[in-house]
Design an enzyme around this catalytic site. Structure first.
Site, PDB file in Angstrom:
ATOM      1  N   GLY A 238      25.739 -16.592 -11.178  1.00 16.51           N
ATOM      2  CA  GLY A 238      25.828 -15.153 -10.978  1.00 16.51           C
ATOM      3  C   GLY A 238      27.142 -14.771 -10.326  1.00 16.51           C
TER       4      GLY A 238
ATOM      5  N   GLY B 226      28.234  -9.275  -6.474  1.00 16.14           N
ATOM      6  CA  GLY B 226      28.768  -9.271  -5.127  1.00 16.14           C
ATOM      7  C   GLY B 226      28.360 -10.484  -4.317  1.00 16.14           C
ATOM      8  N   ALA B 227      27.092 -10.901  -4.422  1.00 15.23           N
ATOM      9  CA  ALA B 227      26.620 -12.058  -3.654  1.00 15.23           C
ATOM     10  C   ALA B 227      27.296 -13.344  -4.119  1.00 15.23           C
ATOM     11  CB  ALA B 227      25.102 -12.173  -3.764  1.00 15.23           C
TER      12      ALA B 227
ATOM     13  N   ASP C 165      16.983 -13.793 -14.247  1.00 14.71           N
ATOM     14  CA  ASP C 165      17.119 -15.158 -14.757  1.00 14.71           C
ATOM     15  C   ASP C 165      16.910 -16.203 -13.657  1.00 14.71           C
ATOM     16  OD1 ASP C 165      17.743 -13.892 -17.122  1.00 14.71           O
ATOM     17  OD2 ASP C 165      19.900 -14.101 -16.866  1.00 14.71           O
TER      18      ASP C 165
ATOM     19  N   ARG D 181      13.372   6.143   0.652  1.00 13.80           N
ATOM     20  CA  ARG D 181      13.271   6.329  -0.801  1.00 13.80           C
ATOM     21  C   ARG D 181      11.833   6.335  -1.303  1.00 13.80           C
ATOM     22  NH1 ARG D 181      18.362   2.408  -2.622  1.00 13.80           N
ATOM     23  NH2 ARG D 181      19.987   3.876  -1.973  1.00 13.80           N
TER      24      ARG D 181
ATOM     25  N   HIS E 151      14.787   0.829  -9.247  1.00 16.49           N
ATOM     26  CA  HIS E 151      16.164   0.659  -8.786  1.00 16.49           C
ATOM     27  C   HIS E 151      16.428  -0.708  -8.162  1.00 16.49           C
ATOM     28  CE1 HIS E 151      20.092   1.763  -7.293  1.00 16.49           C
ATOM     29  NE2 HIS E 151      19.728   1.584  -6.029  1.00 16.49           N
TER      30      HIS E 151
ATOM     31  N   GLU F  29      19.863  -9.943  -4.532  1.00 21.74           N
ATOM     32  CA  GLU F  29      18.605  -9.393  -5.023  1.00 21.74           C
ATOM     33  C   GLU F  29      17.714 -10.453  -5.648  1.00 21.74           C
ATOM     34  OE1 GLU F  29      17.028  -5.489  -7.580  1.00 21.74           O
ATOM     35  OE2 GLU F  29      19.167  -5.963  -7.502  1.00 21.74           O
TER      36      GLU F  29
ATOM     37  N   ARG G 255      13.678  -1.213   0.919  1.00 23.55           N
ATOM     38  CA  ARG G 255      15.067  -1.376   1.351  1.00 23.55           C
ATOM     39  C   ARG G 255      15.694  -0.051   1.752  1.00 23.55           C
ATOM     40  NH1 ARG G 255      19.897  -0.551  -1.066  1.00 23.55           N
ATOM     41  NH2 ARG G 255      19.083  -0.283  -3.174  1.00 23.55           N
TER      42      ARG G 255
END
Length: 572
Positions: A18, A21-22, A226, A291, A358, A381, A392
């Site tokens: 992946g 960002g992570a 995945d 949220r 989301h 995530e 979150r």
């Protein structure tokens, strides 16, 4: 193992699955510490889903008003409905200010205030003084393109440290040795059709969420879980899968995210009568409530007949009262999205919005150090660390990526000198699933299964849940799983740019995790955070202040269990 599947071997200290960002933050940290790093990505790194994150990254810098990382940690725990692990939350929030400065020094072009400091905006569910003070201005932003900027910044750093990228490659499965330890990952390269075995001392999963399990989602088409699918096939546990966050403001009819940053800048939510309805549901926080509360309020307004449009099936986001300078310079993506996908000008037109899936709070269960199994880490995530618990906070997602990405990269680099898992890797076992999907010759194509999966999840595991609805959904998914095993068809068996096969592999991953979501939602007989049971509307701390854990056997059976919430010294 067929002749065309003889894997080409590669050896690295760390392999990361992946390039969002992570994954990129982990790659930079590991490479900077001297590790030889490889990154596997389905798409070019700057096209990873992190690019869609708009609003900002939380950090208690105190640039606009007094702030403290302890207050940030409190808000995160409260927003999680007290289900987040305090040790992980403290680890993240305490390191947030330094992480922002570090990104700034890497060249990330944060928006500035009039004093030249990093600009910070308010976001939902966050206040000062342990919830007793005013709004916390904590979200550090690059206009409303923060994720886009983060990806480009980290990718440039990764190139600087000569990280090796396997781009447009599909990670098929984790590879184990005879003792069951993870030794790397099996990879299918779309451009050449080659199969690669990328061996490493440490494997890091950073594959993102599985939002594509739903019809209405802000998640891009590559968000197919995945990593979670690979973890389940490896016998690992997933946690908190019932907690699916719906973002209140996706663009109606398109599903494109309209950032919470708009509400942070002062945008209002209106019903079909033009009323600012959040006063009836969260009078103190209004549009900056959490949220889950806003999403439920919006659906309640629609159910009560106060929806907007000719069908009364959506609501309005109003930014018309904001200064034009705010819209053009602080919310340029909102302007662009509205013009491109809705043919409207938000400076003078109302924006039609509706909640959409989301973020997935659940994922591969890890400890605070991101460890999921010996030689295997999971971050972002794809993981459940857990810093989000049942719900979150906005702008904590990008923070999680950079904090735990860096920590995982450094941890991986620290183990690079240690011996790799012993004995020969079992490549044949890793290839079995790939071959089973590739050679499926049933009567039903992948499109059928993907359509049915999305329909079932949207109808039975949505914002409002109930036992009978969940039972029907679980039964429908179990039948779809049975069909998937015996009736799926992949007509194209080639290995060169075979999109049909890619989609089939993705549907398999989505279906496995959807079964886990439905089973976990049925088992949790309470309401907490993003999980709202109409038949159990109250939280039940005595029985359910626990993480849920799920494992899946080869026949598709999902086994549920509970695990304790991890505490810490931080208490209020």
């Amino acid at each position: 193992m067929t002749k065309d599947q003889q894997p080409t071997p590669h050896s690295y200290d760390t392999v990361i699955i992946g390039a969002g960002g992570a994954g990129l933050r982990a790659a930079v940290a590991a490479a900077a510490a001297g590790a030889r790093v490889a990154v596997i990505s389905k798409v070019p790194p700057t096209r990873s889903h992190t690019v869609a994150a708009q609003g900002g990254i939380n950090a208690a810098l105190g640039n606009r008003a007094a702030d403290d990382w302890h207050w940030h940690a409190y808000d995160t725990m409260k927003g999680s409905a007290w289900l987040a692990d305090e040790d992980a939350v403290n680890f993240m929030c305490e390191r947030a200010p330094a992480a922002i400065i570090e990104l700034e020094q890497m060249g990330m072009p944060f928006t500035r205030d009039m004093a030249g400091l990093i600009y910070q905006r308010a976001y939902g569910g966050q206040r000062t003084e342990f919830g007793k003070g005013g709004l916390a201005y904590r979200a550090c932003a690059v206009a409303d393109r923060t994720g886009h900027s983060l990806l480009h910044t980290l990718y440039a750093q990764a190139l600087k440290y000569q990280v090796k990228f396997f781009v447009e490659c599909i990670a098929l499965d984790l590879v184990k040795n005879d003792e069951g330890a993870i030794t790397g990952v099996l990879v299918w390269q779309l451009e050449t059709g080659d199969i690669h075995y990328v061996a490493a001392t440490t494997t890091i999963i950073a594959t993102g969420g599985f939002g594509q399990a739903y019809e209405s989602t802000t998640a891009s088409s590559i968000c197919t879980g995945d990593g979670g699918g690979m973890a389940l096939r490896a016998g690992l546990a997933l946690a908190d899968m019932e907690f699916i966050q719906f973002h209140p403001t996706s663009l109606y009819g398109a599903g494109v995210l309209v950032t919470e940053g708009a509400r942070g800048e002062g945008a209002s939510l209106l019903n079909g009568k033009g009323e600012r309805f959040m006063a009836d549901y969260a009078p103190e926080d209004m549009e900056l409530a959490s949220r889950d509360k806003i999403s439920r309020a919006m659906m309640a307004e629609i159910a009560a007949g106060r929806g907007a449009g000719k069908n009364g099936d959506h609501l309005w986001l109003d930014v018309r009262h904001l200064p034009e300078d705010i819209i053009l310079h602080k919310l340029p993506s909102v302007m662009s999205i509205c013009q491109t996908f809705a043919r409207l000008d938000p400076r003078k037109d109302l924006i039609p919005v509706l909640p959409a899936v989301h973020f997935t709070m659940g994922g591969i269960r890890t400890d605070r150090h991101s460890l999921a199994a010996p030689h295997l880490l999971a971050i972002g995530e794809a993981a459940c660390t857990s810093v989000h618990g049942a719900n979150r906070l906005g702008c904590n997602a990008l923070l999680e990526l950079v904090i735990f990405g860096k920590a995982a990269g450094e941890r991986a680099a620290a183990t690079k000198e240690k011996s790799r898992p012993a004995t020969t890797a079992n490549l044949q076992a890793a290839l079995e699933h790939f071959n089973a999907v590739r050679n499926a010759r049933g009567s039903l194509g992948t499109v059928h299964f993907k359509r049915e999966l999305k329909r079932i999840m949207q109808a039975h595991a949505t914002i409002f849940r109930r036992e009978d609805i969940l039972k029907t959904g679980l039964s429908s998914l179990q039948e779809l799983w049975r069909q998937w095993q015996v009736e799926r068809r992949v007509s194209d068996t080639s290995l060169l740019w075979n999109n049909e096969l890619v989609e089939a592999l993705e549907v398999d991953n989505l279906l496995r995790q959807s079964l886990c979501v439905m089973a976990s939602a049925l088992a949790r007989t309470e309401s907490r955070g993003a999980h709202y049971r109409e038949d159990f509307p109250a939280s039940n701390d005595a029985q359910w202040k626990h993480h849920s854990e799920v494992r899946m056997t080869a026949d598709g059976t999902v086994h549920t269990a509970k695990s304790m919430v991890r505490g810490a010294d931080f208490m209020v």
